[in-house]
Design a protein around this motif. Structure first.
Motif, PDB file in Angstrom:
ATOM      1  N   ILE A 148       0.682  -1.548  -0.107  1.00  0.00           N
ATOM      2  CA  ILE A 148      -0.196   0.227   0.332  1.00  0.00           C
ATOM      3  C   ILE A 148       0.971   1.314   0.042  1.00  0.00           C
ATOM      4  O   ILE A 148       0.571   2.072  -0.352  1.00  0.00           O
ATOM      5  CB  ILE A 148      -0.712  -0.260   1.316  1.00  0.00           C
ATOM      6  CG1 ILE A 148      -1.991  -1.096   0.414  1.00  0.00           C
ATOM      7  CG2 ILE A 148      -1.361   1.621   1.809  1.00  0.00           C
ATOM      8  CD1 ILE A 148      -3.160  -1.029  -0.486  1.00  0.00           C
ATOM      9  N   PHE A 149       1.758   1.206   0.913  1.00  0.00           N
ATOM     10  CA  PHE A 149       2.421   2.656   1.217  1.00  0.00           C
ATOM     11  C   PHE A 149       3.152   3.264  -1.057  1.00  0.00           C
ATOM     12  O   PHE A 149       3.728   3.804   0.084  1.00  0.00           O
ATOM     13  CB  PHE A 149       3.488   2.217   2.470  1.00  0.00           C
ATOM     14  CG  PHE A 149       2.952   2.930   3.336  1.00  0.00           C
ATOM     15  CD1 PHE A 149       2.401   3.943   3.186  1.00  0.00           C
ATOM     16  CD2 PHE A 149       2.855   1.742   4.503  1.00  0.00           C
ATOM     17  CE1 PHE A 149       1.691   4.623   4.677  1.00  0.00           C
ATOM     18  CE2 PHE A 149       1.890   1.928   5.516  1.00  0.00           C
ATOM     19  CZ  PHE A 149       1.396   3.501   5.277  1.00  0.00           C
ATOM     20  N   ARG A 150       4.253   1.317  -0.747  1.00  0.00           N
ATOM     21  CA  ARG A 150       4.642   1.651  -2.334  1.00  0.00           C
ATOM     22  C   ARG A 150       4.323   2.452  -3.280  1.00  0.00           C
ATOM     23  O   ARG A 150       4.624   2.733  -4.837  1.00  0.00           O
ATOM     24  CB  ARG A 150       5.610   1.072  -2.552  1.00  0.00           C
ATOM     25  CG  ARG A 150       6.265  -0.140  -1.416  1.00  0.00           C
ATOM     26  CD  ARG A 150       7.150  -1.131  -1.759  1.00  0.00           C
ATOM     27  NE  ARG A 150       8.414  -1.797  -0.342  1.00  0.00           N
ATOM     28  CZ  ARG A 150       9.421  -1.381  -0.701  1.00  0.00           C
ATOM     29  NH1 ARG A 150       9.687  -0.940  -2.054  1.00  0.00           N
ATOM     30  NH2 ARG A 150       9.968  -2.338   0.119  1.00  0.00           N
ATOM     31  N   THR A 151       2.546   1.020  -3.478  1.00  0.00           N
ATOM     32  CA  THR A 151       2.308   2.207  -4.391  1.00  0.00           C
ATOM     33  C   THR A 151       1.099   3.917  -4.166  1.00  0.00           C
ATOM     34  O   THR A 151       1.115   4.010  -5.209  1.00  0.00           O
ATOM     35  CB  THR A 151       0.784   1.228  -5.032  1.00  0.00           C
ATOM     36  OG1 THR A 151      -0.085   0.273  -3.589  1.00  0.00           O
ATOM     37  CG2 THR A 151       1.311  -0.854  -5.549  1.00  0.00           C
ATOM     38  N   LEU A 152       1.000   3.410  -3.355  1.00  0.00           N
ATOM     39  CA  LEU A 152       0.070   4.513  -3.230  1.00  0.00           C
ATOM     40  C   LEU A 152       1.325   5.872  -2.900  1.00  0.00           C
ATOM     41  O   LEU A 152       1.116   7.012  -3.312  1.00  0.00           O
ATOM     42  CB  LEU A 152      -0.179   4.846  -1.863  1.00  0.00           C
ATOM     43  CG  LEU A 152      -2.286   4.635  -1.860  1.00  0.00           C
ATOM     44  CD1 LEU A 152      -2.420   4.652  -0.157  1.00  0.00           C
ATOM     45  CD2 LEU A 152      -2.754   5.757  -2.330  1.00  0.00           C
ATOM     46  N   PHE A 153       2.118   6.185  -2.049  1.00  0.00           N
ATOM     47  CA  PHE A 153       3.120   7.158  -1.798  1.00  0.00           C
ATOM     48  C   PHE A 153       4.398   7.068  -2.169  1.00  0.00           C
ATOM     49  O   PHE A 153       5.274   7.230  -1.848  1.00  0.00           O
ATOM     50  CB  PHE A 153       3.258   7.445   0.257  1.00  0.00           C
ATOM     51  CG  PHE A 153       1.858   8.144  -0.016  1.00  0.00           C
ATOM     52  CD1 PHE A 153       1.558   9.493  -0.098  1.00  0.00           C
ATOM     53  CD2 PHE A 153       0.538   7.261   0.653  1.00  0.00           C
ATOM     54  CE1 PHE A 153       0.269  10.478   0.301  1.00  0.00           C
ATOM     55  CE2 PHE A 153      -0.056   7.798   1.203  1.00  0.00           C
ATOM     56  CZ  PHE A 153      -0.618   9.422   1.048  1.00  0.00           C
ATOM     57  N   ALA A 216       2.259  16.942   2.602  1.00  0.00           N
ATOM     58  CA  ALA A 216       3.723  16.889   2.379  1.00  0.00           C
ATOM     59  C   ALA A 216       3.178  16.171   0.341  1.00  0.00           C
ATOM     60  O   ALA A 216       4.356  16.923  -0.825  1.00  0.00           O
ATOM     61  CB  ALA A 216       4.789  15.853   2.739  1.00  0.00           C
ATOM     62  N   ARG A 217       2.443  15.129  -0.404  1.00  0.00           N
ATOM     63  CA  ARG A 217       2.227  14.695  -2.019  1.00  0.00           C
ATOM     64  C   ARG A 217       2.119  16.162  -1.950  1.00  0.00           C
ATOM     65  O   ARG A 217       1.604  16.916  -3.745  1.00  0.00           O
ATOM     66  CB  ARG A 217       0.972  13.551  -1.683  1.00  0.00           C
ATOM     67  CG  ARG A 217       1.160  13.742  -3.229  1.00  0.00           C
ATOM     68  CD  ARG A 217       2.390  13.092  -4.410  1.00  0.00           C
ATOM     69  NE  ARG A 217       3.114  12.569  -3.670  1.00  0.00           N
ATOM     70  CZ  ARG A 217       3.237  11.560  -3.668  1.00  0.00           C
ATOM     71  NH1 ARG A 217       2.723  11.042  -4.467  1.00  0.00           N
ATOM     72  NH2 ARG A 217       4.610  10.590  -2.929  1.00  0.00           N
ATOM     73  N   SER A 223       4.703  21.564  -7.408  1.00  0.00           N
ATOM     74  CA  SER A 223       6.356  22.035  -7.351  1.00  0.00           C
ATOM     75  C   SER A 223       6.710  21.262  -8.369  1.00  0.00           C
ATOM     76  O   SER A 223       7.654  21.039  -8.949  1.00  0.00           O
ATOM     77  CB  SER A 223       7.181  21.893  -6.226  1.00  0.00           C
ATOM     78  OG  SER A 223       6.811  19.999  -6.324  1.00  0.00           O
ATOM     79  N   GLY A 224       5.866  19.882  -8.870  1.00  0.00           N
ATOM     80  CA  GLY A 224       6.476  19.362 -10.339  1.00  0.00           C
ATOM     81  C   GLY A 224       7.720  18.151  -9.351  1.00  0.00           C
ATOM     82  O   GLY A 224       7.552  17.946 -10.114  1.00  0.00           O
ATOM     83  N   LEU A 230       0.126   6.537  -7.208  1.00  0.00           N
ATOM     84  CA  LEU A 230      -1.985   6.278  -6.892  1.00  0.00           C
ATOM     85  C   LEU A 230      -1.677   7.470  -6.418  1.00  0.00           C
ATOM     86  O   LEU A 230      -2.951   8.514  -7.320  1.00  0.00           O
ATOM     87  CB  LEU A 230      -2.442   5.000  -6.192  1.00  0.00           C
ATOM     88  CG  LEU A 230      -2.413   3.695  -7.241  1.00  0.00           C
ATOM     89  CD1 LEU A 230      -2.036   3.094  -6.347  1.00  0.00           C
ATOM     90  CD2 LEU A 230      -2.977   3.391  -8.101  1.00  0.00           C
ATOM     91  N   ALA A 231      -1.732   8.271  -5.568  1.00  0.00           N
ATOM     92  CA  ALA A 231      -1.307   9.092  -4.409  1.00  0.00           C
ATOM     93  C   ALA A 231      -1.990  10.655  -5.321  1.00  0.00           C
ATOM     94  O   ALA A 231      -3.074  10.623  -5.763  1.00  0.00           O
ATOM     95  CB  ALA A 231      -1.147   9.330  -3.475  1.00  0.00           C
ATOM     96  N   THR A 232      -1.134  10.753  -6.563  1.00  0.00           N
ATOM     97  CA  THR A 232      -0.588  11.631  -6.975  1.00  0.00           C
ATOM     98  C   THR A 232      -2.130  11.729  -8.443  1.00  0.00           C
ATOM     99  O   THR A 232      -2.521  12.479  -8.161  1.00  0.00           O
ATOM    100  CB  THR A 232       0.484  11.623  -7.988  1.00  0.00           C
ATOM    101  OG1 THR A 232       1.228  11.317  -6.730  1.00  0.00           O
ATOM    102  CG2 THR A 232       0.789  12.458  -9.001  1.00  0.00           C
TER     103      THR A 232
END
Length: 448
Positions: A148-153, A216-217, A223-224, A230-232
């Protein structure tokens, strides 16, 4: 040997007994007749509930007229401290707007984009395992949270915030019953919901940590410098009807359900799959043979070689569906199987009972991955198999979950052999998902 199954309660119990049993475990709180019934009515002083196993009724509720059977607010009462107003608990136009924003992140080729993250989490899980007796649910929880953390953030589980969320969620699991008092009694909005203090504290901490990641995201997007995960994707997707995007608070709600649904359910299914393969060494050897064909780096095409492994995971979801029951509430007067059902009744759809229904499945309690390749099973697979729900409210991450479960299972079996421990039989219970009452302990050894 048959996989373990909870002992059902006696057919008749008092309402107080039923509430106590239900709060402890919704599976053993049900009578054995539900494994053969097409529909069963339960009466309380405050509401009526109808458990429906008839495929025609399930199709009516989930596919034909879903707007007339929204999710019951009685179920969300226990989950609100963590999930807020997430897509898992909302209804109507709010839910439709949320799905319009979320669904594009999980469409089509997007699954290919997540494969490297799932692969990396699987390799990390392999590295954490060592020979000997291991409590396997703890390991699968760790692996699923890592995914989850790797794919989301785009962060691994050993990232500081990810680690804190994982440990707080373990605390939340231990304190949160699947239903609280408001699920049984018609309490007014102002009445306290009597959540346990530890539950509220853990939920508040988790949401605070998720807020940090989300804010943070948002800064990285402005800022690009945001990674294409997935979060982005979700935070940059606008509602095609209104042009609006999720604000920080809304995104925190959605991340909370991604973590609960994507982590908790995957961890449950993967743990039971490993236990079932330990219980069936020949099937495990077949998975190992398939897994040996995997390359050493992410390759989406290689997943097509894992046909039996995928069927093992499908069969696991049949026997141990992570979400064992779904509750809807009818908005209109209904006649279900000749019975008049007044508006406001609780319509219970139980994957647990449907997937083991004696009138629908051949040898329903047996672990038989080969059933998925037999023509005789096609009708059941189509009409009586709903581990991810069905219709418009089907889990948006269903395809993701099948790729994740199949790949992680293959990666683990490729490196290790799993064996049961004599006399140590896990007992399935349902809290947030179907887990083992005291864990699943297996003996692990390295494959040559």
């Amino acid at each position: 040997m048959m996989p373990p199954k909870p002992t059902p309660r006696p057919d008749r119990v008092s309402l107080l007994q039923y509430m106590r049993l239900f709060r402890a475990d919704i599976l053993s709180a049900q009578p054995a007749r539900l494994y053969r019934a097409w529909m069963a009515e339960f009466r309380t002083p405050f509401f009526r509930s109808y458990l429906c196993n008839d495929p025609a009724l399930i199709d009516l509720v989930l596919k034909a007229r879903p707007d007339d059977f929204p999710k019951s607010n009685r179920i969300r009462e226990g989950l609100t401290p963590l999930l807020g107003n997430s897509v898992f608990v909302t209804n109507g136009e709010v839910w439709k707007r949320q799905r319009r924003i979320i669904d594009p992140a999980f469409e089509g080729g997007r699954l290919r984009d997540t494969l490297p993250a799932i692969w990396a989490a699987g390799e990390a899980a392999v590295a954490r395992l060592s020979p000997g007796v291991t409590e396997i649910e703890e390991q699968t929880s760790h692996a699923a949270a890592d995914v989850i953390f790797r794919t989301l953030f785009s962060i691994p589980i050993d990232h500081a915030i990810a680690t804190k969320v994982f440990h707080e969620f373990r605390a939340y699991q231990r304190t949160q019953p699947i239903l609280n008092l408001a699920a049984f009694l018609p309490l007014p909005r102002w009445f306290p919901r009597l959540h346990r203090h530890a539950t509220l504290r853990a939920a508040k901490t988790i949401r605070s940590l998720i807020t940090q990641l989300t804010e943070a995201r948002a800064d990285e997007i402005r800022s690009g410098t945001a990674p294409d995960d997935l979060a982005t994707k979700i935070m940059q997707t606008a509602d095609p009807q209104t042009g609006a995007r999720f604000d920080t608070a809304e995104m925190v709600d959605q991340v909370a359900i991604f973590f609960l649904a994507g982590h908790e359910t995957s961890a449950s299914a993967l743990a039971w799959a490993l236990y079932l393969l330990a219980l069936n060494p020949k099937a495990q050897d077949r998975v190992a043979t398939e897994a040996a064909t995997l390359p050493d780096s992410p390759d989406f095409a290689a997943l097509s070689q894992l046909k039996f492994t995928r069927d093992v995971f499908r069969e696991t979801l049949r026997l141990y569906p992570p979400v064992p029951m779904m509750v809807r509430e009818n908005q209109c007067p209904e006649t279900l199987r000749g019975r008049t059902v007044a508006p406001g009744a609780q319509i219970v759809l139980s994957p647990w009972h449907l997937h083991r229904h004696a009138r629908l499945w051949e040898n329903p309690d047996a672990f038989d991955p080969d059933r998925w390749s037999r023509d005789a099973n096609k009708a059941c697979a189509r009409e009586a198999y709903i581990p991810f729900s069905a219709g418009p409210r089907v889990c948006t991450g269903a395809g993701f979950a099948m790729v994740e479960g199949t790949l992680l299972l293959a990666q683990l079996i490729r490196r290790f052999r799993f064996e049961t421990i004599p006399g140590d039989v896990p007992v399935p219970v349902a809290h947030l998902t179907v887990r083992a009452k005291t864990g699943i302990r297996l003996h692990i050894s390295r494959r040559a």
